[in-house]
Structure formats: structure tokens, C-alpha cells
Design an enzyme around this catalytic site. Structure first.
Site, PDB file in Angstrom:
ATOM      1  N   THR A  13       0.843  -1.202   0.000  1.00  0.00           N
ATOM      2  CA  THR A  13       0.000   0.000   0.000  1.00  0.00           C
ATOM      3  C   THR A  13       0.876   1.249   0.000  1.00  0.00           C
ATOM      4  O   THR A  13       2.009   1.242   0.469  1.00  0.00           O
ATOM      5  CB  THR A  13      -0.930   0.021   1.225  1.00  0.00           C
ATOM      6  OG1 THR A  13      -0.161   0.187   2.422  1.00  0.00           O
ATOM      7  CG2 THR A  13      -1.739  -1.260   1.312  1.00  0.00           C
ATOM      8  N   GLY A  14       0.334   2.316  -0.565  1.00  0.00           N
ATOM      9  CA  GLY A  14       1.070   3.574  -0.621  1.00  0.00           C
ATOM     10  C   GLY A  14       2.411   3.426  -1.308  1.00  0.00           C
ATOM     11  O   GLY A  14       3.452   3.794  -0.762  1.00  0.00           O
ATOM     12  N   SER A  15       2.389   2.908  -2.546  1.00  0.00           N
ATOM     13  CA  SER A  15       3.643   2.469  -3.164  1.00  0.00           C
ATOM     14  C   SER A  15       3.977   3.133  -4.489  1.00  0.00           C
ATOM     15  O   SER A  15       4.745   2.589  -5.283  1.00  0.00           O
ATOM     16  CB  SER A  15       3.621   0.947  -3.333  1.00  0.00           C
ATOM     17  OG  SER A  15       2.381   0.495  -3.842  1.00  0.00           O
ATOM     18  N   GLY A  18       8.533   6.890  -2.719  1.00  0.00           N
ATOM     19  CA  GLY A  18       9.153   6.743  -1.414  1.00  0.00           C
ATOM     20  C   GLY A  18       9.454   5.316  -1.004  1.00  0.00           C
ATOM     21  O   GLY A  18       9.841   4.459  -1.804  1.00  0.00           O
ATOM     22  N   SER A 141       7.437   3.349  12.561  1.00  0.00           N
ATOM     23  CA  SER A 141       8.431   4.425  12.546  1.00  0.00           C
ATOM     24  C   SER A 141       9.172   4.428  13.871  1.00  0.00           C
ATOM     25  O   SER A 141       8.635   3.984  14.898  1.00  0.00           O
ATOM     26  CB  SER A 141       7.746   5.773  12.333  1.00  0.00           C
ATOM     27  OG  SER A 141       8.632   6.849  12.570  1.00  0.00           O
ATOM     28  N   TYR A 154       1.267  11.844  14.928  1.00  0.00           N
ATOM     29  CA  TYR A 154       1.907  10.875  14.045  1.00  0.00           C
ATOM     30  C   TYR A 154       2.574   9.773  14.867  1.00  0.00           C
ATOM     31  O   TYR A 154       2.398   8.581  14.595  1.00  0.00           O
ATOM     32  CB  TYR A 154       2.941  11.582  13.168  1.00  0.00           C
ATOM     33  CG  TYR A 154       3.819  10.652  12.368  1.00  0.00           C
ATOM     34  CD1 TYR A 154       3.340  10.035  11.217  1.00  0.00           C
ATOM     35  CD2 TYR A 154       5.140  10.403  12.752  1.00  0.00           C
ATOM     36  CE1 TYR A 154       4.148   9.179  10.474  1.00  0.00           C
ATOM     37  CE2 TYR A 154       5.953   9.555  12.011  1.00  0.00           C
ATOM     38  CZ  TYR A 154       5.457   8.951  10.877  1.00  0.00           C
ATOM     39  OH  TYR A 154       6.250   8.105  10.153  1.00  0.00           O
TER      40      TYR A 154
END
Length: 265
Positions: A13-15, A18, A141, A154
Site C-alpha cells: 500500500t502507498g507504493s 518513497g 516508525s 503521528y
């Protein structure tokens, strides 16, 4: 050590840029059939074409959808009903003082960073369990363990994502399916470069000095003393996605340049 993912289907996902792009590239180079995702068809088509052009044979497809919505996730699931590897990489961040954070800020970052991963894992994990093999990877993170004062919301969302990963690992114990969180630190992605450019402009700091200034002021414990490259994060993710990582589950795997002081993983 050779990583072979021939015959495995991966969803990242989100690929379209970055870290997500680097992970998709690494998985495809290792032989996996990879589905990338992004919000626009143009961005997805560009990435699919670029990755397939660099491979011996096409093995990358794409889905254009906003996965932070139930409808967008349903689009992905309809396109790829089964997967052996799910990389929950989709995430957002922005800097805002904690006293200025409103309900909408908390809800938005939590929905994108946590709920999307929970929703997709809920679909794919039982399929992996039934097959007796699978890999769930949650891109968290270092901010999960080292909450950044400039974006507390975040950090909280990434801590929740790490907890979600651990919960799935426990639920999948003994099944052949692993679940792990990967914790990058500051990484030189397109969005990070734009973030730093804004900081440089707002602070009147030369662009070539802003990265070092940011680390000195916000991540002074870094041991590599630079931003990581997306490929460095992707290398760990590709290993975790492989059969070679079979004894690694329920872990918080750090690729953050030594920022976190605790020796615990």
C-alpha cells in the site's frame, strides 16, 4: 544468502513513491508478483510501467484507490482477493504543535495510518492462515518509540500500528504466518524532501544545510547522522517478506540509524 519470492503474491500500500515504491521494487526483483497502489490512475500507471520495464518479465500490477476509505480498500480486495505478503506502508504525517491538534487531526492521521492497515489485514490474514504461510509487514516508525514533539499525533499512530502488528503476531501464533513492524527513521523520500524544503524556506536556512540541521535539532541521537535511503528500508522489508525470516514474528525491527536509545527491539 539469496531471497527468492517466486510464486508469491504481494500487496504494497502507498507504493507510488518513497519507501513503498522501494519495497515494491525490491519484492518484484526478488520474483514476487506485486500489486502497487496509489490514489490516482496516472501515478499508478507510471509506476507499473517503470517497474515492469526494469524487470526480465512483467510482474507488477496496480490499483488506483484511496485505501484509507472502506470503498478504496474494497477496490483493492476485489482486484487482489488473495495475497501471500501484505505490506501496510500507507501513511501520512505533518508537523503541528500538540496543543493545536484538533479532533480532526487525530482522526485523519489515525484513520490513514492505522485503520487502513487493520482493515486490509483483517481480509488477507485469514487467507494466509488457511494456506499455512504468509507475511504481514506494518511500516511503523522510530517515532513510535521516540515520540516527536513536533508531530505527536503521528508518533501515537505509529505506536498503535506497532501494537497492531504485535496483536496479529499473537493471533497468528503457530500458523506459519508472521507479523512484524518495521521502524524506519528519517528517510530521504520525495515527501521528506518537500518537508525539508518547506522548513528551509520558512527558516531562511540554505537548502544544503537543512537535513543536518533537522537531525541535530530533532533527532540528535542518530548514529548514521544522515537520512536513510528508501532502498535501505526496503532491503529489510524484503528479507522480512521472505521464507528466510520464518523465526521472526511479533518484532519491532528498527532501520532508523540508531536514533532510539533503548537496546530493546
Amino acid at each position: 544468502m539469496q531471497i527468492n519470492l517466486e510464486g508469491k503474491r504481494a500487496v504494497v500500500t502507498g507504493s507510488t513513491a518513497g519507501i513503498g515504491f522501494a519495497i515494491a521494487k525490491g519484492l518484484a526483483e526478488a520474483g514476487a508478483q506485486v500489486t502497487v497502489s496509489g490514489r490516482t490512475q496516472a501515478a499508478v500507471d507510471k509506476v507499473v510501467a517503470a517497474l515492469n520495464a526494469a524487470l526480465p518479465s512483467p510482474r507488477v500490477t496496480g490499483v488506483a484507490a484511496d485505501l484509507s476509505t472502506a470503498e478504496g480498500s474494497a477496490t483493492m480486495i476485489a482486484a487482489v482477493p488473495e495475497a501471500d505478503i501484505l505490506v501496510n506502508n500507507l501513511g501520512i504525517y505533518d508537523a503541528k504543535p500538540v496543543f493545536d491538534l484538533e479532533d480532526a487531526d487525530w482522526e485523519h492521521v489515525f484513520n490513514v495510518n492505522v485503520t487502513t492497515a487493520a482493515r486490509l489485514s483483517r481480509h488477507y490474514a485469514p487467507i494466509m492462515k488457511a494456506k499455512g504461510w504468509g507475511r504481514l509487514i506494518f511500516v511503523s516508525s522510530e517515532s513510535a518509540q521516540n515520540i516527536p514533539v513536533e508531530m505527536v499525533h503521528y508518533g501515537v499512530s505509529k505506536a498503535a500500528l506497532q501494537a497492531l502488528s504485535r496483536g496479529y503476531a499473537k493471533a497468528l501464533a503457530g500458523t506459519g504466518v508472521t507479523a512484524n513492524a518495521v521502524l524506519p527513521g528519517p528517510t530521504r523520500t520525495e515527501s521528506a524532501r518537500a518537508f525539508l524544503a518547506d522548513l528551509a524556506r520558512d527558516g531562511g536556512i540554505p537548502a544544503d544545510q537543512i537535513e543536518a540541521r533537522f537531525l541535530a535539532e530533532n533527532r540528535p541521537s542518530t548514529l548514521i547522522r544522515r537520512f536513510a535511503e528508501p532502498e535501505e528500508v526496503a532491503n529489510l522489508c524484503v528479507y522480512v517478506a521472505s521464507p528466510l525470516s520464518s523465526a521472526t514474528t511479533g518484532a519491532a525491527l528498527r532501520v532508523e540509524g540508531g536514533i532510539v536509545e533503548s537496546p530493546a527491539g
